[in-house]
Design a protein around this motif. Structure first.
Motif, PDB file in Angstrom:
ATOM      1  N   ALA A  13       0.832  -1.210   0.000  1.00 46.97           N
ATOM      2  CA  ALA A  13       0.000   0.000   0.000  1.00 46.97           C
ATOM      3  C   ALA A  13       0.864   1.256   0.000  1.00 46.97           C
ATOM      4  O   ALA A  13       0.559   2.231  -0.703  1.00 46.97           O
ATOM      5  CB  ALA A  13      -0.939  -0.017   1.201  1.00 46.97           C
ATOM      6  N   GLU A  14       1.965   1.248   0.782  1.00 50.04           N
ATOM      7  CA  GLU A  14       2.864   2.403   0.832  1.00 50.04           C
ATOM      8  C   GLU A  14       3.551   2.629  -0.512  1.00 50.04           C
ATOM      9  O   GLU A  14       3.847   3.759  -0.873  1.00 50.04           O
ATOM     10  CB  GLU A  14       3.920   2.211   1.916  1.00 50.04           C
ATOM     11  N   SER A  15       3.809   1.540  -1.232  1.00 51.12           N
ATOM     12  CA  SER A  15       4.458   1.652  -2.540  1.00 51.12           C
ATOM     13  C   SER A  15       3.491   2.148  -3.607  1.00 51.12           C
ATOM     14  O   SER A  15       3.921   2.528  -4.696  1.00 51.12           O
ATOM     15  CB  SER A  15       5.024   0.296  -2.971  1.00 51.12           C
ATOM     16  N   GLY A  16       2.210   2.094  -3.323  1.00 52.35           N
ATOM     17  CA  GLY A  16       1.204   2.552  -4.288  1.00 52.35           C
ATOM     18  C   GLY A  16       0.938   1.544  -5.392  1.00 52.35           C
ATOM     19  O   GLY A  16       0.488   1.906  -6.477  1.00 52.35           O
ATOM     20  N   ILE A  17       1.213   0.284  -5.125  1.00 54.40           N
ATOM     21  CA  ILE A  17       1.006  -0.777  -6.110  1.00 54.40           C
ATOM     22  C   ILE A  17      -0.290  -1.485  -5.759  1.00 54.40           C
ATOM     23  O   ILE A  17      -0.536  -1.805  -4.598  1.00 54.40           O
ATOM     24  CB  ILE A  17       2.176  -1.785  -6.076  1.00 54.40           C
ATOM     25  N   ASP A  18      -1.126  -1.723  -6.773  1.00 50.63           N
ATOM     26  CA  ASP A  18      -2.356  -2.463  -6.476  1.00 50.63           C
ATOM     27  C   ASP A  18      -2.121  -3.958  -6.672  1.00 50.63           C
ATOM     28  O   ASP A  18      -1.154  -4.382  -7.296  1.00 50.63           O
ATOM     29  CB  ASP A  18      -3.544  -1.962  -7.305  1.00 50.63           C
ATOM     30  N   LEU A  19      -3.024  -4.747  -6.121  1.00 55.38           N
ATOM     31  CA  LEU A  19      -2.887  -6.204  -6.102  1.00 55.38           C
ATOM     32  C   LEU A  19      -2.873  -6.791  -7.507  1.00 55.38           C
ATOM     33  O   LEU A  19      -2.174  -7.775  -7.771  1.00 55.38           O
ATOM     34  CB  LEU A  19      -4.029  -6.806  -5.274  1.00 55.38           C
ATOM     35  N   ILE A  54       5.289 -16.321  -0.708  1.00 53.17           N
ATOM     36  CA  ILE A  54       5.677 -15.321   0.289  1.00 53.17           C
ATOM     37  C   ILE A  54       7.069 -14.786  -0.019  1.00 53.17           C
ATOM     38  O   ILE A  54       7.313 -13.576   0.033  1.00 53.17           O
ATOM     39  CB  ILE A  54       5.605 -15.905   1.721  1.00 53.17           C
ATOM     40  N   SER A  55       7.989 -15.679  -0.366  1.00 55.97           N
ATOM     41  CA  SER A  55       9.353 -15.267  -0.686  1.00 55.97           C
ATOM     42  C   SER A  55       9.374 -14.350  -1.912  1.00 55.97           C
ATOM     43  O   SER A  55      10.006 -13.287  -1.895  1.00 55.97           O
ATOM     44  CB  SER A  55      10.222 -16.502  -0.938  1.00 55.97           C
ATOM     45  N   ASP A  56       8.683 -14.751  -2.970  1.00 56.55           N
ATOM     46  CA  ASP A  56       8.643 -13.936  -4.187  1.00 56.55           C
ATOM     47  C   ASP A  56       7.991 -12.581  -3.931  1.00 56.55           C
ATOM     48  O   ASP A  56       8.458 -11.546  -4.423  1.00 56.55           O
ATOM     49  CB  ASP A  56       7.892 -14.671  -5.301  1.00 56.55           C
ATOM     50  N   TYR A  57       6.911 -12.595  -3.162  1.00 55.43           N
ATOM     51  CA  TYR A  57       6.188 -11.367  -2.851  1.00 55.43           C
ATOM     52  C   TYR A  57       7.065 -10.422  -2.039  1.00 55.43           C
ATOM     53  O   TYR A  57       7.116  -9.207  -2.294  1.00 55.43           O
ATOM     54  CB  TYR A  57       4.902 -11.717  -2.102  1.00 55.43           C
ATOM     55  N   ALA A  58       7.775 -10.973  -1.057  1.00 53.27           N
ATOM     56  CA  ALA A  58       8.665 -10.153  -0.230  1.00 53.27           C
ATOM     57  C   ALA A  58       9.791  -9.553  -1.074  1.00 53.27           C
ATOM     58  O   ALA A  58      10.100  -8.358  -0.944  1.00 53.27           O
ATOM     59  CB  ALA A  58       9.238 -10.988   0.907  1.00 53.27           C
ATOM     60  N   LYS A  59      10.402 -10.344  -1.946  1.00 56.56           N
ATOM     61  CA  LYS A  59      11.457  -9.831  -2.823  1.00 56.56           C
ATOM     62  C   LYS A  59      10.919  -8.722  -3.715  1.00 56.56           C
ATOM     63  O   LYS A  59      11.579  -7.709  -3.938  1.00 56.56           O
ATOM     64  CB  LYS A  59      12.023 -10.961  -3.694  1.00 56.56           C
ATOM     65  N   TYR A  60       9.720  -8.927  -4.237  1.00 54.89           N
ATOM     66  CA  TYR A  60       9.094  -7.945  -5.121  1.00 54.89           C
ATOM     67  C   TYR A  60       8.898  -6.610  -4.411  1.00 54.89           C
ATOM     68  O   TYR A  60       9.106  -5.542  -4.991  1.00 54.89           O
ATOM     69  CB  TYR A  60       7.754  -8.488  -5.608  1.00 54.89           C
ATOM     70  N   LEU A  61       8.541  -6.671  -3.121  1.00 52.00           N
ATOM     71  CA  LEU A  61       8.302  -5.451  -2.359  1.00 52.00           C
ATOM     72  C   LEU A  61       9.570  -4.890  -1.724  1.00 52.00           C
ATOM     73  O   LEU A  61       9.539  -3.839  -1.090  1.00 52.00           O
ATOM     74  CB  LEU A  61       7.256  -5.722  -1.266  1.00 52.00           C
ATOM     75  N   GLY A  62      10.688  -5.585  -1.877  1.00 54.92           N
ATOM     76  CA  GLY A  62      11.956  -5.106  -1.332  1.00 54.92           C
ATOM     77  C   GLY A  62      12.153  -5.451   0.135  1.00 54.92           C
ATOM     78  O   GLY A  62      12.945  -4.815   0.826  1.00 54.92           O
ATOM     79  N   ILE A  63      11.452  -6.449   0.607  1.00 54.71           N
ATOM     80  CA  ILE A  63      11.581  -6.901   1.998  1.00 54.71           C
ATOM     81  C   ILE A  63      12.549  -8.082   2.012  1.00 54.71           C
ATOM     82  O   ILE A  63      12.609  -8.853   1.054  1.00 54.71           O
ATOM     83  CB  ILE A  63      10.206  -7.341   2.554  1.00 54.71           C
ATOM     84  N   ASN A  64      13.296  -8.233   3.095  1.00 57.95           N
ATOM     85  CA  ASN A  64      14.232  -9.348   3.232  1.00 57.95           C
ATOM     86  C   ASN A  64      13.443 -10.664   3.248  1.00 57.95           C
ATOM     87  O   ASN A  64      12.772 -10.989   4.233  1.00 57.95           O
ATOM     88  CB  ASN A  64      15.049  -9.187   4.513  1.00 57.95           C
ATOM     89  N   SER A  65      13.529 -11.404   2.149  1.00 51.49           N
ATOM     90  CA  SER A  65      12.719 -12.623   2.010  1.00 51.49           C
ATOM     91  C   SER A  65      13.181 -13.733   2.957  1.00 51.49           C
ATOM     92  O   SER A  65      12.370 -14.520   3.434  1.00 51.49           O
ATOM     93  CB  SER A  65      12.734 -13.110   0.567  1.00 51.49           C
ATOM     94  N   GLU A  66      14.482 -13.802   3.226  1.00 49.91           N
ATOM     95  CA  GLU A  66      14.982 -14.836   4.131  1.00 49.91           C
ATOM     96  C   GLU A  66      14.431 -14.635   5.543  1.00 49.91           C
ATOM     97  O   GLU A  66      14.018 -15.591   6.201  1.00 49.91           O
ATOM     98  CB  GLU A  66      16.511 -14.830   4.144  1.00 49.91           C
ATOM     99  N   LYS A  67      14.416 -13.382   5.999  1.00 52.37           N
ATOM    100  CA  LYS A  67      13.875 -13.085   7.326  1.00 52.37           C
ATOM    101  C   LYS A  67      12.374 -13.380   7.357  1.00 52.37           C
ATOM    102  O   LYS A  67      11.859 -13.917   8.336  1.00 52.37           O
ATOM    103  CB  LYS A  67      14.138 -11.626   7.676  1.00 52.37           C
ATOM    104  N   MET A  68      11.694 -13.069   6.264  1.00 54.70           N
ATOM    105  CA  MET A  68      10.259 -13.319   6.174  1.00 54.70           C
ATOM    106  C   MET A  68       9.972 -14.818   6.268  1.00 54.70           C
ATOM    107  O   MET A  68       9.047 -15.246   6.958  1.00 54.70           O
ATOM    108  CB  MET A  68       9.724 -12.756   4.858  1.00 54.70           C
ATOM    109  N   LEU A  69      10.771 -15.636   5.573  1.00 53.80           N
ATOM    110  CA  LEU A  69      10.582 -17.088   5.618  1.00 53.80           C
ATOM    111  C   LEU A  69      10.919 -17.659   6.988  1.00 53.80           C
ATOM    112  O   LEU A  69      10.286 -18.611   7.441  1.00 53.80           O
ATOM    113  CB  LEU A  69      11.409 -17.769   4.531  1.00 53.80           C
TER     114      LEU A  69
END
Length: 156
Positions: A13-19, A54-69
């Motif tokens: 939402a902060e990035s302004g990207i829709d689903l 979840i990993s792909d989505y986190a990478k796409y949003l620029g979030i640390n995917s390893e920490k997310m997993l």
């Protein structure tokens, strides 16, 4: 799982990207992404597919995917460790009964193992017969009137 879902939803939402845009870019259905953002892991049959999403989505949003997993794995461990053993045993028993009931014994529906050994034996016998025929044919070609060809050539 709620924290993971909230973080993904808020970051998007902060990035302004829709689903819909995320769905097209990642080639993941919009419904799957919506279920992830709402924390509905029961909507996924395969946990490994969910982890990949979840990993792909986190990478796409620029979030640390390893920490997310890692957080997701901790959630799964906590969730599965709360399931009583009796409930697990009951589910296993029900699943085995269902598979036993689904089996139909009929000569038309029986899954027979394919007999590959018979095919190989047939091919070996066929090759052996062809070799024997070739040997007899070649012997027949070099004999004339029951005499060897080299004896006939000396008489001429």
């Amino acid at each position: 799982m709620k924290e993971i879902a909230d973080l993904l939803r808020e970051t998007r939402a902060e990035s302004g990207i829709d689903l819909d845009e995320v769905s097209k870019d990642l080639e993941i259905s919009e419904l799957a992404l919506k279920n992830i953002e709402e924390g509905k892991i029961g909507a996924f049959k395969d946990i490994f597919v969910l982890k990949k999403y979840i990993s792909d989505y986190a990478k796409y949003l620029g979030i640390n995917s390893e920490k997310m997993l890692e957080e997701f794995n901790e959630y799964l461990f906590e969730y599965t460790s709360r399931i009583p053993i009796k409930e697990i045993e009951k589910t296993i028993e029900l699943n085995t009964k269902e598979t036993e009931e689904e089996k139909i014994i009929s000569p038309y529906t029986l899954n027979r193992p394919k007999n590959r050994r018979g095919i190989y034996i047939f091919i070996y016998i066929l090759v052996l017969i062809l070799v024997v025929l070739a040997i007899f044919w070649s012997i027949n070609q070099i004999t004339v009137d029951k005499k060897n060809a080299y004896v006939v050539s000396y008489r001429k």
